[in-house]
Motif scaffolding. Sequence first.
Motif, PDB file in Angstrom:
ATOM      1  N   GLY A   1       0.854  -1.110  -0.081  1.00 21.47           N
ATOM      2  CA  GLY A   1       0.020   0.060   0.148  1.00 21.47           C
ATOM      3  C   GLY A   1       1.035   1.234  -0.243  1.00 21.47           C
ATOM      4  N   THR A   2       0.301   2.424  -0.416  1.00 17.02           N
ATOM      5  CA  THR A   2       0.915   3.725  -0.509  1.00 17.02           C
ATOM      6  C   THR A   2       0.082   4.569   0.513  1.00 17.02           C
ATOM      7  N   GLN A   3       0.544   5.706   0.722  1.00 22.15           N
ATOM      8  CA  GLN A   3      -0.062   6.575   1.543  1.00 22.15           C
ATOM      9  C   GLN A   3      -1.354   7.260   1.012  1.00 22.15           C
ATOM     10  N   ALA A   4      -2.399   7.362   1.740  1.00 21.38           N
ATOM     11  CA  ALA A   4      -3.711   7.639   1.394  1.00 21.38           C
ATOM     12  C   ALA A   4      -3.838   9.088   0.990  1.00 21.38           C
ATOM     13  N   GLU A   5      -4.525   9.225  -0.132  1.00 19.73           N
ATOM     14  CA  GLU A   5      -4.684  10.506  -0.649  1.00 19.73           C
ATOM     15  C   GLU A   5      -6.210  10.719  -0.348  1.00 19.73           C
ATOM     16  N   LEU A   6      -6.553  11.461   0.977  1.00 21.74           N
ATOM     17  CA  LEU A   6      -7.803  11.665   1.132  1.00 21.74           C
ATOM     18  C   LEU A   6      -8.453  13.297   0.791  1.00 21.74           C
ATOM     19  N   THR A   7      -9.087  13.301  -0.565  1.00 24.47           N
ATOM     20  CA  THR A   7      -9.442  14.483  -0.990  1.00 24.47           C
ATOM     21  C   THR A   7     -10.973  14.775  -0.472  1.00 24.47           C
TER      22      THR A   7
ATOM     23  N   THR B   1     -16.389 -14.001  11.360  1.00 29.32           N
ATOM     24  CA  THR B   1     -17.730 -14.764  11.554  1.00 29.32           C
ATOM     25  C   THR B   1     -18.616 -13.972  10.487  1.00 29.32           C
ATOM     26  N   GLU B   2     -18.623 -12.855   9.864  1.00 30.58           N
ATOM     27  CA  GLU B   2     -19.384 -12.077   9.154  1.00 30.58           C
ATOM     28  C   GLU B   2     -18.779 -11.601   7.896  1.00 30.58           C
ATOM     29  N   VAL B   3     -19.458 -11.786   6.628  1.00 36.02           N
ATOM     30  CA  VAL B   3     -18.849 -11.427   5.393  1.00 36.02           C
ATOM     31  C   VAL B   3     -19.185 -10.212   5.435  1.00 36.02           C
ATOM     32  N   GLY B   4     -18.251  -9.177   4.751  1.00 37.80           N
ATOM     33  CA  GLY B   4     -18.670  -7.753   4.694  1.00 37.80           C
ATOM     34  C   GLY B   4     -17.491  -7.041   4.499  1.00 37.80           C
ATOM     35  N   ASP B   5     -17.459  -5.645   4.424  1.00 39.07           N
ATOM     36  CA  ASP B   5     -16.468  -4.744   4.240  1.00 39.07           C
ATOM     37  C   ASP B   5     -16.121  -3.935   5.625  1.00 39.07           C
ATOM     38  N   PHE B   6     -15.011  -3.916   5.850  1.00 38.74           N
ATOM     39  CA  PHE B   6     -14.711  -3.322   7.220  1.00 38.74           C
ATOM     40  C   PHE B   6     -13.540  -2.132   7.266  1.00 38.74           C
ATOM     41  N   LYS B   7     -13.316  -1.548   7.896  1.00 34.62           N
ATOM     42  CA  LYS B   7     -12.236  -0.295   7.966  1.00 34.62           C
ATOM     43  C   LYS B   7     -11.266  -0.693   9.115  1.00 34.62           C
ATOM     44  N   GLY B   8      -9.846  -0.225   8.661  1.00 36.00           N
ATOM     45  CA  GLY B   8      -8.723  -0.613   9.579  1.00 36.00           C
ATOM     46  C   GLY B   8      -8.185   0.847   9.609  1.00 36.00           C
ATOM     47  N   LYS B   9      -7.301   0.852  10.545  1.00 33.39           N
ATOM     48  CA  LYS B   9      -6.607   2.051  10.894  1.00 33.39           C
ATOM     49  C   LYS B   9      -5.290   1.791  11.688  1.00 33.39           C
ATOM     50  N   CYS B  10      -4.441   2.653  11.949  1.00 29.18           N
ATOM     51  CA  CYS B  10      -3.269   2.850  12.886  1.00 29.18           C
ATOM     52  C   CYS B  10      -3.977   3.244  14.322  1.00 29.18           C
ATOM     53  N   ALA B  11      -3.657   3.004  15.348  1.00 23.94           N
ATOM     54  CA  ALA B  11      -4.338   3.310  16.505  1.00 23.94           C
ATOM     55  C   ALA B  11      -3.367   3.810  17.456  1.00 23.94           C
ATOM     56  N   GLU B  12      -1.974   4.193  17.020  1.00 21.86           N
ATOM     57  CA  GLU B  12      -0.911   4.649  17.635  1.00 21.86           C
ATOM     58  C   GLU B  12      -0.445   5.867  16.979  1.00 21.86           C
ATOM     59  N   LEU B  13      -0.292   7.041  17.702  1.00 22.82           N
ATOM     60  CA  LEU B  13       0.224   8.127  17.004  1.00 22.82           C
ATOM     61  C   LEU B  13       1.515   7.872  16.447  1.00 22.82           C
ATOM     62  N   CYS B  14       1.762   8.089  15.237  1.00 19.80           N
ATOM     63  CA  CYS B  14       2.934   7.609  14.617  1.00 19.80           C
ATOM     64  C   CYS B  14       3.717   8.654  13.751  1.00 19.80           C
ATOM     65  N   GLY B  15       3.251   9.965  13.729  1.00 17.47           N
ATOM     66  CA  GLY B  15       3.742  11.054  12.898  1.00 17.47           C
ATOM     67  C   GLY B  15       2.812  11.899  12.196  1.00 17.47           C
TER      68      GLY B  15
ATOM     69  N   TYR C   1       1.260  12.163   9.487  1.00 18.52           N
ATOM     70  CA  TYR C   1       0.076  11.571   8.525  1.00 18.52           C
ATOM     71  C   TYR C   1      -0.512  10.279   9.276  1.00 18.52           C
ATOM     72  N   HIS C   2      -0.625  10.247  10.524  1.00 19.69           N
ATOM     73  CA  HIS C   2      -1.037   9.020  11.103  1.00 19.69           C
ATOM     74  C   HIS C   2      -2.601   8.860  11.068  1.00 19.69           C
ATOM     75  N   SER C   3      -3.334  10.022  10.729  1.00 22.96           N
ATOM     76  CA  SER C   3      -4.776   9.875  10.634  1.00 22.96           C
ATOM     77  C   SER C   3      -5.004   9.517   9.100  1.00 22.96           C
ATOM     78  N   GLN C   4      -3.867   9.224   8.182  1.00 18.90           N
ATOM     79  CA  GLN C   4      -4.087   8.822   6.864  1.00 18.90           C
ATOM     80  C   GLN C   4      -3.697   7.288   6.642  1.00 18.90           C
ATOM     81  N   MET C   5      -3.487   6.857   7.927  1.00 20.72           N
ATOM     82  CA  MET C   5      -2.690   5.600   7.743  1.00 20.72           C
ATOM     83  C   MET C   5      -4.114   4.441   7.953  1.00 20.72           C
ATOM     84  N   LEU C   6      -4.726   4.341   6.834  1.00 24.64           N
ATOM     85  CA  LEU C   6      -5.946   3.485   6.592  1.00 24.64           C
ATOM     86  C   LEU C   6      -5.747   2.418   5.898  1.00 24.64           C
ATOM     87  N   PHE C   7      -6.733   1.428   6.098  1.00 30.69           N
ATOM     88  CA  PHE C   7      -6.924   0.376   5.062  1.00 30.69           C
ATOM     89  C   PHE C   7      -8.076  -0.329   5.057  1.00 30.69           C
TER      90      PHE C   7
END
Length: 298
Positions: A164-170, A227-241, A243-249
């Motif tokens: 992955g590459t850094q997210a570009e949240l527009t 246990t459930e089929v579907g789409d979910f969101k992931g993120k970094c939960a540790e302040l890491c710099g 662009y921490h808020s954009q460390m998503l998957f």
Amino acid sequence: MRQHDVSAPRPHRRRSVSRRSTTALGLAVAALALSGCAGRVQDGFLPRAATQNGEQVTRLWNGAWIAALAVGVLVWGLILWCVVAYRRKKDDTTLPVQLRYNVPMEILYTVVPVFMIAVLFYYTARDEATLLDTSKHPDVVVNVVGKKWSWDFNYVNEQTYETGTQAELTGEPGAEKNLPTLYLPVNKRTEFVLTARDVIHSFWVPAFLQKLDMIPGRVNRFQVVPTEVGDFKGKCAELCGAYHSQMLFNVKVVPQAEYDAHIAQLKAAGNTGQLDNSLSSKKIMPNQQGILQDSGTK
């Protein structure tokens, strides 16, 4: 002779109107809150668990809150009882008996809190041991690599990867499609092997109700069974710099056939082997060498 303005509202009427308005406002707020939270009370207002581990976390959370509320009701009840039972009477000018010590009472409010903490500690330690237990053989092993500020996913058994590459949240709809996506088969045990390239990160999928730090030079791991089929969101939960808020998957929990098809697509795109994360697969998976062959890193 003084004349009174009969049209002016009387003080008691104003108070009555104010009380009714406050009550109506309170009921409206309560109704709005309950309508927004309907169906989530049984989950303790947590996200609905999408894994077996998440269900255990929900039970621990609800149990802790029920115990806390029971203690709170008892304490509030005793306080109110003391306020009412021992309120000062108008014709009472004497002081109550002044006691310097009350040994039974002091023992009670020392032993009871210690007992409460011990019970909470027991159930927390028990569930934590279960949540971090990796003794069961996983169906899927994913080495999740945290980096500033994105993610790499090494599918260890399949010897393929996604980077992955850094997210570009527009702010525009559809931006999340460019995020790295982690695929997991439903109802299959997945082991996450967590490593970091640079600084401390934390792997967190809120719907899994479980997260774990990713520390450079150290391997952490835990297992889940989605246990459930579907789409979910992931993120970094540790302040890491910065662009921490954009460390998503993204996380897609899919049937086994769709998971296999995605793995085939990754291999067809040339993503074979494993991305280098400064750790050999032998160190990452010391307990899986009977199943996996250390083919080096790419």
